[in-house]
Every structure is written in structure tokens, then in C-alpha cells.
Design a protein around this motif. Structure first.
Motif, PDB file in Angstrom:
ATOM      1  N   MET A 251      15.909 -24.590 -18.982  1.00 44.44           N
ATOM      2  CA  MET A 251      16.892 -23.337 -18.691  1.00 44.44           C
ATOM      3  C   MET A 251      17.304 -22.948 -17.442  1.00 44.44           C
ATOM      4  SD  MET A 251      15.527 -20.985 -21.483  1.00 44.44           S
ATOM      5  CE  MET A 251      14.125 -20.254 -20.966  1.00 44.44           C
ATOM      6  N   ASN A 252      17.053 -23.217 -16.532  1.00 47.54           N
ATOM      7  CA  ASN A 252      17.407 -22.923 -15.533  1.00 47.54           C
ATOM      8  C   ASN A 252      17.579 -24.210 -14.558  1.00 47.54           C
ATOM      9  OD1 ASN A 252      16.803 -20.254 -15.079  1.00 47.54           O
ATOM     10  ND2 ASN A 252      14.523 -20.668 -14.123  1.00 47.54           N
ATOM     11  N   LYS A 253      17.390 -25.187 -15.135  1.00 48.37           N
ATOM     12  CA  LYS A 253      18.165 -26.403 -14.410  1.00 48.37           C
ATOM     13  C   LYS A 253      18.855 -26.875 -15.397  1.00 48.37           C
ATOM     14  CE  LYS A 253      16.755 -30.759 -14.951  1.00 48.37           C
ATOM     15  NZ  LYS A 253      15.459 -32.358 -14.947  1.00 48.37           N
ATOM     16  N   CYS A 254      19.118 -26.136 -16.489  1.00 46.10           N
ATOM     17  CA  CYS A 254      21.161 -26.449 -17.499  1.00 46.10           C
ATOM     18  C   CYS A 254      21.655 -24.732 -16.722  1.00 46.10           C
ATOM     19  CB  CYS A 254      20.030 -26.084 -18.649  1.00 46.10           C
ATOM     20  SG  CYS A 254      19.442 -26.988 -19.403  1.00 46.10           S
ATOM     21  N   ILE A 255      21.698 -23.960 -16.511  1.00 46.12           N
ATOM     22  CA  ILE A 255      21.853 -22.942 -16.027  1.00 46.12           C
ATOM     23  C   ILE A 255      22.687 -23.483 -14.139  1.00 46.12           C
ATOM     24  CG2 ILE A 255      22.717 -20.475 -14.760  1.00 46.12           C
ATOM     25  CD1 ILE A 255      20.736 -20.328 -17.008  1.00 46.12           C
ATOM     26  N   GLU A 256      21.971 -24.306 -14.037  1.00 45.66           N
ATOM     27  CA  GLU A 256      22.201 -24.737 -12.440  1.00 45.66           C
ATOM     28  C   GLU A 256      23.026 -25.730 -12.515  1.00 45.66           C
ATOM     29  OE1 GLU A 256      20.803 -24.373  -9.175  1.00 45.66           O
ATOM     30  OE2 GLU A 256      21.751 -25.705  -8.247  1.00 45.66           O
ATOM     31  N   ALA A 257      23.058 -26.152 -13.132  1.00 46.04           N
ATOM     32  CA  ALA A 257      24.229 -27.333 -13.538  1.00 46.04           C
ATOM     33  C   ALA A 257      25.646 -27.773 -14.214  1.00 46.04           C
ATOM     34  CB  ALA A 257      23.653 -28.899 -14.774  1.00 46.04           C
ATOM     35  N   CYS A 258      25.784 -26.517 -14.426  1.00 47.63           N
ATOM     36  CA  CYS A 258      26.495 -24.992 -15.304  1.00 47.63           C
ATOM     37  C   CYS A 258      27.102 -25.007 -14.756  1.00 47.63           C
ATOM     38  CB  CYS A 258      26.058 -24.647 -16.953  1.00 47.63           C
ATOM     39  SG  CYS A 258      27.708 -23.882 -16.985  1.00 47.63           S
ATOM     40  N   HIS A 259      27.045 -23.858 -13.800  1.00 44.33           N
ATOM     41  CA  HIS A 259      27.100 -22.561 -12.791  1.00 44.33           C
ATOM     42  C   HIS A 259      27.550 -23.863 -11.823  1.00 44.33           C
ATOM     43  CE1 HIS A 259      26.161 -19.224 -15.069  1.00 44.33           C
ATOM     44  NE2 HIS A 259      26.521 -19.817 -15.953  1.00 44.33           N
ATOM     45  N   THR A 260      27.075 -25.021 -10.853  1.00 49.84           N
ATOM     46  CA  THR A 260      27.858 -25.515 -10.114  1.00 49.84           C
ATOM     47  C   THR A 260      28.737 -26.459 -10.462  1.00 49.84           C
ATOM     48  OG1 THR A 260      25.423 -26.372  -9.708  1.00 49.84           O
ATOM     49  CG2 THR A 260      26.429 -26.601  -7.457  1.00 49.84           C
ATOM     50  N   LEU A 261      28.722 -27.117 -11.235  1.00 49.85           N
ATOM     51  CA  LEU A 261      29.664 -27.609 -11.509  1.00 49.85           C
ATOM     52  C   LEU A 261      31.059 -27.147 -11.997  1.00 49.85           C
ATOM     53  CD1 LEU A 261      30.798 -30.295 -12.753  1.00 49.85           C
ATOM     54  CD2 LEU A 261      30.200 -29.868 -15.112  1.00 49.85           C
ATOM     55  N   HIS A 262      30.974 -25.712 -12.284  1.00 51.35           N
ATOM     56  CA  HIS A 262      32.074 -25.407 -12.908  1.00 51.35           C
ATOM     57  C   HIS A 262      32.549 -23.649 -11.849  1.00 51.35           C
ATOM     58  CE1 HIS A 262      30.801 -26.368 -16.213  1.00 51.35           C
ATOM     59  NE2 HIS A 262      32.067 -27.284 -16.998  1.00 51.35           N
ATOM     60  N   ASN A 263      31.520 -23.935 -10.948  1.00 52.77           N
ATOM     61  CA  ASN A 263      31.476 -23.227  -9.483  1.00 52.77           C
ATOM     62  C   ASN A 263      32.168 -21.341 -10.330  1.00 52.77           C
ATOM     63  OD1 ASN A 263      32.323 -24.913  -7.492  1.00 52.77           O
ATOM     64  ND2 ASN A 263      34.522 -24.927  -8.573  1.00 52.77           N
ATOM     65  N   VAL A 264      30.525 -21.343 -11.356  1.00 57.52           N
ATOM     66  CA  VAL A 264      30.322 -19.618 -11.463  1.00 57.52           C
ATOM     67  C   VAL A 264      29.883 -19.074 -10.530  1.00 57.52           C
ATOM     68  CG1 VAL A 264      29.213 -18.656 -13.539  1.00 57.52           C
ATOM     69  CG2 VAL A 264      30.418 -20.616 -14.105  1.00 57.52           C
ATOM     70  N   PRO A 265      30.616 -18.148 -10.156  1.00 61.19           N
ATOM     71  CA  PRO A 265      29.557 -17.332  -9.729  1.00 61.19           C
ATOM     72  C   PRO A 265      28.668 -16.492  -8.417  1.00 61.19           C
ATOM     73  CG  PRO A 265      31.465 -16.326  -9.695  1.00 61.19           C
ATOM     74  CD  PRO A 265      31.268 -17.135 -10.423  1.00 61.19           C
ATOM     75  N   GLU A 266      27.131 -16.313  -8.503  1.00 64.11           N
ATOM     76  CA  GLU A 266      26.599 -15.764  -9.004  1.00 64.11           C
ATOM     77  C   GLU A 266      26.886 -14.375  -8.560  1.00 64.11           C
ATOM     78  OE1 GLU A 266      22.684 -15.667 -10.152  1.00 64.11           O
ATOM     79  OE2 GLU A 266      23.054 -17.183  -9.322  1.00 64.11           O
ATOM     80  N   ILE A 267      26.759 -13.402  -9.204  1.00 63.55           N
ATOM     81  CA  ILE A 267      27.209 -12.061  -8.671  1.00 63.55           C
ATOM     82  C   ILE A 267      26.213 -10.871  -9.466  1.00 63.55           C
ATOM     83  CG2 ILE A 267      28.817 -10.076  -8.467  1.00 63.55           C
ATOM     84  CD1 ILE A 267      31.291 -12.951  -9.258  1.00 63.55           C
ATOM     85  N   ASP A 268      25.487  -9.574  -8.323  1.00 69.06           N
ATOM     86  CA  ASP A 268      24.478  -9.527  -8.668  1.00 69.06           C
ATOM     87  C   ASP A 268      24.777  -7.910  -8.863  1.00 69.06           C
ATOM     88  OD1 ASP A 268      22.030  -8.322  -9.353  1.00 69.06           O
ATOM     89  OD2 ASP A 268      22.001  -7.681  -7.092  1.00 69.06           O
ATOM     90  N   SER A 269      25.720  -7.517  -9.927  1.00 67.62           N
ATOM     91  CA  SER A 269      25.964  -6.616 -10.956  1.00 67.62           C
ATOM     92  C   SER A 269      26.512  -6.973 -11.842  1.00 67.62           C
ATOM     93  CB  SER A 269      26.912  -6.138 -10.061  1.00 67.62           C
ATOM     94  OG  SER A 269      28.205  -6.645 -10.139  1.00 67.62           O
ATOM     95  N   ASN A 270      27.077  -5.538 -12.329  1.00 64.35           N
ATOM     96  CA  ASN A 270      27.435  -5.728 -14.389  1.00 64.35           C
ATOM     97  C   ASN A 270      28.326  -6.383 -14.575  1.00 64.35           C
ATOM     98  OD1 ASN A 270      28.899  -3.330 -13.890  1.00 64.35           O
ATOM     99  ND2 ASN A 270      27.366  -2.251 -14.821  1.00 64.35           N
ATOM    100  N   GLN A 271      29.230  -7.090 -12.916  1.00 62.72           N
ATOM    101  CA  GLN A 271      30.962  -7.095 -13.272  1.00 62.72           C
ATOM    102  C   GLN A 271      30.879  -8.863 -12.972  1.00 62.72           C
ATOM    103  OE1 GLN A 271      32.457  -5.417 -10.427  1.00 62.72           O
ATOM    104  NE2 GLN A 271      33.784  -3.477 -12.171  1.00 62.72           N
TER     105      GLN A 271
END
Lengths: 254, 385, 127
Positions: A63-83
Motif C-alpha cells: 500500500m505504501n508503495k502505491c501511495i508513494e507512486a501516486c503522490h510523487t507522480l502527481h506532486n501531492v503534498p504531505e501536510i501534517d494537519s486536517n487540511q
């Protein structure tokens, strides 16, 4: 004197209105030129794209591999809050299927699953969007036009799956590395998973599917020989909140 | 007629500058929101609408309430309202203006606002809300101004205005109905998914709007030395008390359906609203204050003697405004989004900049209202002098 | 004329305000066409220079809708008949790979501020 000045101002107002409307009327008649736009030859087509999540193959690592692949490719930021912003994320069974769960379902209830946009057949987010920024492609993908979104967040209220995220800040604030292959978003627009429509158009499978080591199957629902259809024939499967009539196209193989 | 607005005493100018100061502070906060994004608010991924949209919803009700004077005046020839009607129409203008400002304040990309017109989407209720709100603003501006102008000239209003006046009656109902449909048509938001949404919106609107009008009428009497008339205030008081009773009745019906059926999808939202979930009881406290204020106000106002005592009437109207404002301004949105689609409780609390922007929009509304009322009362006094 | 003492000064102030840009810029250097750094290894753009100069913004708008909304990926040049992928970063900025020396020069001198690069990632200068 008094009434003629009044009339003059009124006429001036109408004239200004006329001047401002006229050019836009003239612009409405657009000339039709030669056809300049074409579809790429390698583009994959389907009547309805769908995904099947093989929950037996879902390990944390996969699952982490899938998320990593998706979020890196689409420039999805990692934000540490409920926003925060999520395209593909981990959610335990009891949250995802709280309406198909019960207190004695102990092991299964806590089992982590992957969650994403369901690319509904009858998507409420498309129905509520006031600008057609969210729309459904002929191949069934529910897509976002980030250029057009006004950030009213009606779609977030409309989505019964919590699949949509809003850019509360400029996402580049949180991105250390940018993948130039795909744009980032700007602050004030909504985003979500788009079944990698841009990759399908180049003949590639979605990034998460490629990274999933077979845990995610992807294919055309109308093609009875597709991976997804075969899996759905052979295994028991669930979809989220079927009673809402949205027709989700992400299936969970149990 | 606008010249009436630029001649006033110290109190008038002092009040305007006070409002302008609040607007200035709020404008600063809004610049920050434009610059940084809606992240400066308390909104989040799960509670994606908040204070702005709640104020908008409350104020649509206030705007719709002018119809409670237009119907008796024009359909039943109830003359007493003729004196005060303009105050109702001008209140509607101020309220709708605030609604539009709250929607714009809530947008992530306000500079793309015109996309709603460039790519019209009749399947979206927000598209229709834009049409009905702007239409209602236009109708009230037109009707208010034309009728006041003919009153000043001491002639009957022109005949062509009558169709607009009659149109404004269903239109007023439509603004609140369409606003209710924004919420009531969403699958998976069980708190909002009820056919009684529009009727309950209208009931609370016809309580809150006239209650505010009574207070404004009394304020005009004190500060502008112009009496809107006892008969019209009393008639409004009756409307307030019956509308509020209907509102409380509908609330009770909704609570019964949720708690007796015990279907979790609906029940959790009502539990959050009235009892608290996971130990979060702040909103529940507010909700009980709202119910108590509403019930007490109705009990007071059902007695005609209390209605006739102006200070008791004013106090009850404040209670009703408090009750309906908590109901829509705090409860409606939060309880709709909490718990979220995964049945998790994610809370929302407005932040300071968010409150400053909200306050500034209210101040802008009161600025519009003050100027319009100054014109209206100025004209009325001129005729009567 | 009634209130001439108020109307005439009012008109003068109005006139001054409306012509502000003209007299504010008196004495500053005349406008000159900015110098652009053109890609060396390409002879043609997607369309002729005149067309691109006048129409690139509406062309990009149309590409955007055709690509994002209608699923068209390729554009056939009216100039050469050659096919190009419709992409700001992969086609346009593949040749015009320095935003400061190309895009920004004109945009800055005519004071337009397109928000393309709020999202689209500009190439990191010349390698």
C-alpha cells in the motif's frame, strides 16, 4: 432642464450598455477552421474504467508503495494537519465499510484497506459542480479541470466517500521535490484521484496499479475478458455505500 | 433621494465610521486570506464549509422575510404595513448583499467567479442559487426605489411595478428553497437529506427576519425619531411567534425521526448536535441554548400583553434571533459534516481571521442597511412634515 | 449652470484622474520591444511567428480544453502539418526552456501576470 439632464444620463447609460454587449455578441460567432486536434495512437480506450482491489494482497508495504507512486507522480503534498490532501490513502475496513461491519468482526474490522475516488457511474460531485470543473469522460473517468475550479467546495459536500481534498494553501509550500511530468495545483482548488487519465492517454496503466505487485487490477468493465471482470466473476467483492446509487467503480475483492 | 444619506447628525456619522473601521480590519484579514489561501480559516478536509456558508444561509432567511409584509400588504390590502414595508425591502437588499459577499469570501479562487456564468451548469443548485439571489436583489432594489420615489412625489406607484411586486412573492420563497436544496440533495449527508429542509428553512426565516425587522423598527423609532407604527410592529410580532412555533415543531419532528428510528447514519449527526460525540459537547451546549431561547421567546410572545410591551417584545426578538442564528449559523453546517463519511469526528472551530472577515461582512451589510434606512426615513419624514 | 463652482472643479479632477497614466509617464523612456532569447536549434514554432505572437494565449486556452476535457493529445500545425503533443511544459517549454528570457520578458513589459506557472512546472533553466 432638470428632466433633460436626467434623460441624457439615462441614454448615456443605455449606450454604454450597448457598447459593452455588442462586441461580445460579435465574438459569439466563431469561425470553424480545419480540424487541428487529434487523439494519440497509443491512447487506451474503454467504456468504463474500473479498479478491483485485491484485499488479500494488500500489505502495508504494498500500500505504501502505491501511495508513494501516486503522490510523487502527481506532486501531492504531505501536510501534517486536517487540511491535508489525499488521492490514495489507507483506511481500515471498519471506516470504509462501516455500514457493512459489525462489532464481532474483529480481525477484518481493523484490516487496512486502500481508499481512493470511486469514479462513480452516477457521480454526485459532477452533478453539483457549478462550473463543470468536475466532469465525466466518455471512458467513465471522473476528471477535474483544475483550471476551471472556483473552489466553492460543493463537490466535497457532495462526495459521500470523502475522496476530495482542497488546497487550503499553495501546495508548493509542502513539496520538497517536484515531478516536472505533472503540474502541481494552485491554492484554492479541489483535487482528487483521476485514475491516471493522463497515463491511459499515453497507453500506460495507472501508477498505483503498476506499483501494486498485482494487488490492484485495472481494466474495462464492459470487456468481459478484462482482469477486473474476471476477478469479479471469481471472487466475492464489495463496493462502498451501494445504497446511495452512485455506482462506484472501485471494487474490493474479499 | 440619495442626498438624504449625506446629511446626518454626529451619531449617524459616528456609526458609519465605526462600521467602516470594522470593515477595514476585516479587509486586512481578507487580504491575508487571498494571499495565503483558505488555510487561515478553521475549515478542513472533512468540514469543508463553515462559518461563511452558515452566515450566508442564515441571511438568506432574513432576506426572504420581506415577503411576510408584501403578502398582507398587496394580496390582503393590509394597509398598516404600507408604512413600514420599505424597511423590509431595504433589509432584504442588505441581507442579499451580505449573502453574496459571504459566498465570495468562501471561494478558494474568487477571481474565477465568472466561470459560473461562462460555463452555466443547470444541474448544479449553486447555479440556481446565483440566479435567485441576484434576481431577488434586483427585484428589491427596483421595487423599493420605485415605490419610495412615488411616495415622495405623493403619487400612486406606477402600474408596471405591480408585476414585479407579485413576482417578488414566489421569488422570496424560492431563494430559501433553493438554498435549502443546496444541502437537501446530497447523497451521503444524512443530516441534510430530508424533504423538510426547505420548509424548516422558511419557518425559521419567517421568525428571524421579522424579529430583526421589529428590532430595526424600534431602533428607527429611537434613533431617527420616526415611528413605523404600532399596528405593523404588532402584526409582525404575531408572524414571529407563529413562525417560530412552526420552526420548533419541525426541529422536534427531525429529532424524533432520528432518535426513534435509531438508524446510525442519521442518528450520529443528531447525537453530535444535541448530546455530543466522543466527548465533544461544545456544539450541543449551543444547541440547547438555541432551543431554550426559542421556547422561552414563544412562551413570552404567545401572550398578547407581552407582545404589546415594547421592551419585552424587543427582548423576545433578541432571543429568537439568537436561537435561529445558532440553529443555522453554528449547528446546520457543523452537524452536517460531523461525523464525516467514514463516521469519524473531525471538529471545526472558526479562526480569528475568519471571524474578523465574517464581522466585516456583517458590518458592510449594516452599512448598506443604515444608508438605505437613512434615505427611506428621510423621505418619510419629508412627506409627513 | 447651477453649482458651476462645484461642477467645474469636479470635472477638472475627473479629467486629471482619467489621464493619470499619460501624465504620470511623461519623461519616462519610450516603450521598446523586449529582446527575446529564441531557441537556437529550431527554425519553426508550432505556427508562424506572427500567429504565435498574437494568438499564443488563446491557443493555449484552446489546447487546455482540448487536452484536459476532450482527450485530444495532438495538435497538427497549420504551418507545417507536423504533429505536436499539446503540452505547455513538454512542447512549448521544451524549446523555450528559459522562462525568464522568453515568457517573462514580454509579460513583464506589458504588465500581464499569467498564472500558468502557479501549477505548471517551469524547466530549471538551461542545462
Amino acid at each position: 432642464m432638470k428632466s433633460s439632464r436626467r434623460k441624457f444620463i439615462r441614454m448615456a447609460g443605455f449606450a454604454a450598455l450597448g457598447w459593452s454587449i455588442c462586441p461580445s455578441l460579435a465574438g459569439a460567432a466563431v469561425e470553424a477552421g480545419p480540424k487541428l486536434y487529434f487523439k494519440g495512437e497509443e491512447q487506451l480506450s474503454a467504456t468504463q474504467w474500473a479498479m478491483a482491489v485485491d484485499t488479500k494482497k494488500l500489505t502495508r508495504q504494498v500500500m505504501n508503495k502505491c501511495i508513494e507512486a501516486c503522490h510523487t507522480l502527481h506532486n501531492v503534498p504531505e501536510i501534517d494537519s486536517n487540511q491535508n490532501i489525499k488521492w490514495l490513502w489507507i483506511e481500515p475496513f471498519r471506516n470504509l465499510f462501516y455500514d457493512q461491519s459489525h462489532p464481532n468482526l474483529t480481525d477484518m474490522a481493523n484490516k487496512p484497506f486502500l481508499a481512493l475516488c470511486n469514479h462513480c457511474e452516477n457521480p454526485p460531485c459532477v452533478r453539483v459542480c457549478p462550473t463543470k470543473a468536475t466532469f465525466k469522460r466518455p471512458d467513465g473517468i471522473v476528471l477535474m479541470d483544475f483550471h476551471r475550479c472556483i473552489g466553492c467546495r460543493f463537490c466535497m459536500a457532495g462526495c459521500p466517500y470523502g475522496s476530495r481534498s482542497f488546497n487550503f494553501f499553495d501546495p508548493r509550500r509542502y513539496l520538497e521535490q517536484l515531478d516536472p511530468e505533472y503540474p502541481t495545483r494552485t491554492k484554492g482548488v479541489v483535487e482528487k484521484c483521476e485514475f491516471c487519465a493522463h497515463r491511459l492517454d499515453k497507453g500506460q496503466m495507472p501508477a498505483c496499479v503498476e506499483a501494486s505487485e498485482g494487488a490492484l487490477l485495472f481494466g474495462d468493465l464492459s470487456d468481459s475478458s478484462s482482469d477486473v471482470r474476471r476477478a469479479l466473476r471469481e471472487r466475492y467483492s464489495l463496493v462502498r455505500k451501494p445504497k446511495l446509487g452512485t455506482g462506484p467503480n472501485v471494487y474490493y475483492l474479499i | 433621494m440619495l442626498e438624504k444619506a449625506i446629511k446626518g447628525n454626529v451619531l449617524y456619522w459616528g456609526w458609519l465610521f465605526f462600521l467602516l473601521a470594522i470593515i477595514g480590519v476585516g479587509a486586512g484579514a481578507y487580504m491575508m486570506q487571498l494571499e495565503q489561501g483558505l488555510g487561515i480559516t478553521g475549515l478542513n478536509r472533512d468540514v469543508s464549509w463553515g462559518f461563511y456558508i452558515a452566515q450566508f444561509t442564515f441571511l438568506v432567511g432574513v432576506a426572504a422575510s420581506a415577503v411576510m409584509m408584501v403578502i398582507p400588504k398587496y394580496l390582503h390590502n393590509f394597509k398598516a404595513f404600507g408604512r413600514m414595508l420599505i424597511l423590509g425591502e431595504f433589509l432584504a437588499i442588505a441581507a442579499v448583499s451580505m449573502c453574496l459577499m459571504f459566498i465570495i469570501a468562501d471561494l478558494g479562487q474568487p477571481q474565477r467567479l465568472m466561470n459560473v456564468l461562462l460555463h452555466p451548469s443547470p444541474n448544479s443548485i449553486l447555479f440556481w442559487d446565483m440566479i435567485v439571489l441576484n434576481g431577488y436583489l434586483f427585484l428589491n432594489l427596483l421595487i423599493g426605489w420605485v415605490t419610495l420615489q412615488s411616495e415622495r412625489k405623493q403619487v400612486a406607484p406606477p402600474k408596471w411595478i405591480m408585476p414585479f411586486i407579485y413576482l417578488s412573492i414566489p421569488w422570496a420563497v424560492s431563494i430559501h428553497t433553493v438554498t435549502a436544496f443546496l444541502y437537501a440533495g446530497l447523497p451521503g449527508r444524512d443530516f441534510w437529506l430530508t424533504a423538510v429542509m426547505a420548509p424548516s428553512f422558511l419557518a425559521s426565516a419567517f421568525a428571524a427576519g421579522p424579529a430583526l425587522l421589529i428590532l430595526l423598527g424600534l431602533a428607527v423609532k429611537v434613533f431617527a425619531k420616526w415611528d413605523p407604527g404600532k399596528e405593523s410592529i404588532q402584526a409582525l410580532a404575531k408572524i414571529v411567534v407563529y413562525a417560530m412555533s412552526v420552526h420548533l415543531f419541525i426541529v422536534a419532528c427531525k429529532v424524533f425521526t432520528a432518535f426513534y428510528s435509531q438508524i446510525p447514519d442519521k442518528l450520529y449527526h443528531y447525537k453530535f448536535l444535541y448530546l455530543g460525540l466522543d466527548g465533544h459537547t461544545t456544539l450541543a451546549t449551543f444547541s440547547w441554548v438555541a432551543i431554550a431561547a426559542g421556547v422561552i421567546a414563544v412562551i413570552i410572545l404567545l401572550n398578547p400583553r407581552n407582545r404589546q410591551a415594547e421592551n419585552v417584545l424587543a427582548f423576545s426578538c433578541i432571543l429568537i434571533l439568537l436561537s435561529t442564528w445558532i440553529d443555522k449559523g453554528l449547528g446546520l453546517i457543523s452537524a452536517g459534516f460531523i461525523p464525516n463519511p467514514m463516521k469519524q469526528v473531525v471538529l471545526y472551530t472558526p479562526t480569528q481571521p475568519e471571524l474578523l472577515i465574517t464581522l466585516a461582512i456583517w458590518a458592510k451589510g449594516f452599512l448598506i442597511l443604515t444608508i438605505l434606512y437613512k434615505v427611506a426615513v428621510g423621505v418619510k419624514k419629508e412627506i409627513e412634515a | 449652470m447651477y453649482h458651476a463652482n462645484k461642477i467645474i472643479p469636479g470635472l477638472v479632477i475627473f479629467g486629471l484622474l482619467m489621464t493619470f497614466p499619460f501624465w504620470f509617464n511623461i519623461g519616462s523612456a519610450a516603450y521598446s520591444t523586449p529582446e527575446l532569447v529564441l531557441p537556437e536549434d529550431h527554425e519553426f514554432c508550432v505556427e508562424s511567428v506572427e500567429y504565435m505572437r498574437a494568438e499564443h494565449m488563446s491557443m493555449l486556452n484552446e489546447w487546455r480544453d482540448a487536452y484536459v476535457r476532450d482527450g485530444y493529445g495532438e495538435y497538427q500545425s497549420m504551418l507545417t502539418g507536423q504533429m505536436y503533443p499539446m503540452s505547455l511544459t513538454k512542447t512549448c517549454m521544451n524549446c523555450h526552456n528559459n522562462k525568464e528570457e522568453f515568457c517573462d520578458r514580454c509579460h513583464a513589459s506589458v504588465s500581464v501576470d499569467p498564472y500558468c506557472w502557479d501549477c505548471h512546472i517551469e524547466p530549471q533553466g538551461v542545462e
